[in-house]
Design an enzyme around this catalytic site. Structure first.
Site, PDB file in Angstrom:
ATOM      1  N   LYS A  78       0.863  -1.190   0.000  1.00 22.05           N
ATOM      2  CA  LYS A  78       0.000   0.000   0.000  1.00 22.05           C
ATOM      3  C   LYS A  78       0.896   1.236   0.000  1.00 22.05           C
ATOM      4  O   LYS A  78       1.939   1.249   0.677  1.00 22.05           O
ATOM      5  CB  LYS A  78      -0.880  -0.033   1.257  1.00 22.05           C
ATOM      6  CG  LYS A  78      -1.846   1.132   1.380  1.00 22.05           C
ATOM      7  CD  LYS A  78      -2.720   0.972   2.625  1.00 22.05           C
ATOM      8  CE  LYS A  78      -3.724   2.089   2.791  1.00 22.05           C
ATOM      9  NZ  LYS A  78      -4.563   1.915   3.992  1.00 22.05           N
ATOM     10  N   SER A 153      -9.492   2.006   3.263  1.00 23.55           N
ATOM     11  CA  SER A 153      -8.613   2.693   2.346  1.00 23.55           C
ATOM     12  C   SER A 153      -7.632   1.782   1.609  1.00 23.55           C
ATOM     13  O   SER A 153      -7.062   2.198   0.601  1.00 23.55           O
ATOM     14  CB  SER A 153      -7.826   3.767   3.103  1.00 23.55           C
ATOM     15  OG  SER A 153      -7.010   3.173   4.088  1.00 23.55           O
ATOM     16  N   SER A 177      -9.543  -0.400   7.498  1.00 19.57           N
ATOM     17  CA  SER A 177      -9.051  -0.281   6.120  1.00 19.57           C
ATOM     18  C   SER A 177      -8.477  -1.530   5.494  1.00 19.57           C
ATOM     19  O   SER A 177      -8.263  -1.560   4.285  1.00 19.57           O
ATOM     20  CB  SER A 177      -7.983   0.806   6.046  1.00 19.57           C
ATOM     21  OG  SER A 177      -8.604   2.033   5.868  1.00 19.57           O
TER      22      SER A 177
END
Ligand code: GLN
Length: 478
Positions: A78, A153, A177
């Protein structure tokens, strides 16, 4: 190339000689190309990944015992996790062009066991969001339905695994997330206890809540990755010194588990009827397997979201003050003096949601409102923490849906931030209480056919039993 679901399968193929690391990496690079329309990767480390694969193949050929435990593990990061000499931007214009001077401890530990990092993937800006729509790179699409969000996210971390572009990915979980996108994308999303994995090299959002987590196709890979990444770290004083257990052994409890679920959660008005049914079916299966599953009251469920959004934004407003146009990333070319450097760089660099949260956070910390909001939220957090501890005196696990709804369409919630925040209702408790939680694929929704997940939580640092139980009760995603 077959579709691999676990590292064990990959290693079997590597050992039998049918597959080399290089051919494996080439396969995933092709998958990355074939899924460009989903906007998963913001950067692919193609040459490096191939070079590392070739080096591993040569080393393995000479001495099969010389390779690490993650031989054959392909990973996506990420875009909030630092990797030395690579760009990291938190999907924000304010960090565009910023290259990390060091690697996150979690990344160092993966590399030390010979994982291959394929690239960095999209997310909501500074991990703020539940849909991966708040990104300077544009939204990522859900592979189950490209007209829908992948969650967030860590949305692209989930799609990267869902779309078979890597075997595993790292995400971060401040309020859900990792788990919510996992549920939206039919993969396993695991958030360890607060402090189980060092946060060194994870771009900070809410420091008392943040934790690195994994997205995988199997619980066994989540357990293995945890075993490798967990443990104390001289660079993060909040990284726990609790012993790292042999998580990958997945040793079963050896007795029926005691599982609680909240009536307030399964009767919650925001919960989709199909998800409710599927959750009850799962409860039925667990009971049939001999486990004890009981409904309990948890009167604080509706307080979790307000408490979380006060605390997370307060911490974010402090953490993001470092992006001032001077030390990192974007500096406005139109700035004339110090004041306008700060003002313009931040105005140009941050997206709308990040600005909203910085303002909210600054507001709840302001002298006139500190007690009314920040102190109050801290008190609520304490109540939630105590109540959660009390539940784990009697039960091994808490079972909850991972999300009240399935993946929504682009734009459906982006005009209404509160509606987006409320969709985190089932995930933030684990962060407020610092406990481990895992989202597992439960199947397809009876009406819309979209992926549905279920969530299991355990007491702090009880990762070993949580993962073993989850492994026992899920099928690998095929
Ligand atoms: N959706 C939550 C938020 O926007 C959680 C995000 C996260 O866990 N990073 O804050």
């Amino acid at each position: 190339m077959p579709k691999f679901s676990t590292l064990a399968e990959v290693q079997e193929a590597l050992h039998s000689g049918g597959v080399s690391c290089e051919s494996l990496v080439r396969h995933y690079l092709q998958r990355i190309e074939a899924t460009r329309h989903l906007n998963i990767y913001v950067e692919v480390f193609e040459e490096e990944a191939l070079a590392k694969a070739r080096e591993l193949d040569a080393r393995f050929k000479k001495d099969p015992a010389s390779v690490g435990r993650l031989f054959g593990m392909t990973v996506a990061l990420k875009d909030v996790i630092c990797y030395k000499d690579h760009e990291v931007t938190a999907a924000s214009n304010i960090l565009k062009g910023f290259r990390s001077l060091f690697s996150a401890t979690a990344v160092e530990r993966l590399l030390a066991e010979d994982a291959i990092i394929l690239g960095r993937v999209n997310c909501d800006e500074f991990a703020m969001g539940s849909s991966t729509e708040n990104s300077c790179y544009g939204p990522t699409r859900n592979a189950a339905d490209p007209e829908r969000v992948p969650g967030g996210s860590s949305g692209a971390s989930a799609v990267a695994v869902q779309a078979d572009t890597c075997l595993a990915s790292l995400g971060s979980d401040t309020g859900g997330s990792v788990r919510q996108p996992a549920a939206f994308c039919n993969v396993v999303g695991f958030k360890p206890s607060y402090g189980r994995i060092s946060r060194h090299g994870l771009i900070a959002y809410g420091s008392s809540l943040d934790q690195i987590g994994t997205l995988t196709q199997s619980v066994e890979d989540a357990a293995l990755l945890l075993e490798i990444m967990a443990g104390p770290d001289e660079f993060d004083s909040t990284a726990s010194t609790a012993p790292v257990e042999p998580y990958a052994a997945l040793a079963p409890l050896g007795r029926p588990a005691r599982i609680a679920y909240y009536r307030t959660a399964l009767e919650h008005p925001s919960l989709d009827e199909g998800i409710r049914q599927m959750t009850f079916n799962f409860i039925g299966q667990l009971r049939e397997a001999g486990h004890i599953v009981e409904a309990i009251d948890f009167e604080y469920l509706d307080y979790t979201i307000p408490a979380y959004y006060v605390l997370a934004t307060a911490e974010a407003s402090s953490n993001l003050s470092r992006y001032d146009g001077i030390r990192f990333g974007h500096r406005s070319p139109a700035a004339k003096d110090l004041e306008s450097t700060y003002r313009r760089s931040r105005t140009e660099g941050f997206g709308a949601e990040v600005k909203r949260r910085i303002m909210l956070g600054a507001f709840v910390l302001s002298s006139g409102y500190y007690d009314a909001y920040y102190t109050k939220a801290q008190q609520i957090r304490r109540l939630i923490y105590d109540k959660t501890q009390a539940v784990f005196q009697e039960f091994d696990f808490i079972l909850m849906p991972a999300a009240p709804v399935t993946a929504w369409r682009f734009g459906e919630k982006s005009d209404d931030p509160v509606a987006m925040y409320l969709a985190d209702i089932f995930t933030v408790q684990a962060n407020l209480a610092g406990i481990p939680a895992i989202a597992l694929p439960l199947g397809s929704h009876p009406e819309n056919g979209l992926p549905v997940g279920v969530q299991l939580m355990a007491g702090a640092f009880r990762e070993a039993s949580l993962l073993a139980f989850a492994h026992q009760h899920t099928l690998q995603v095929k």
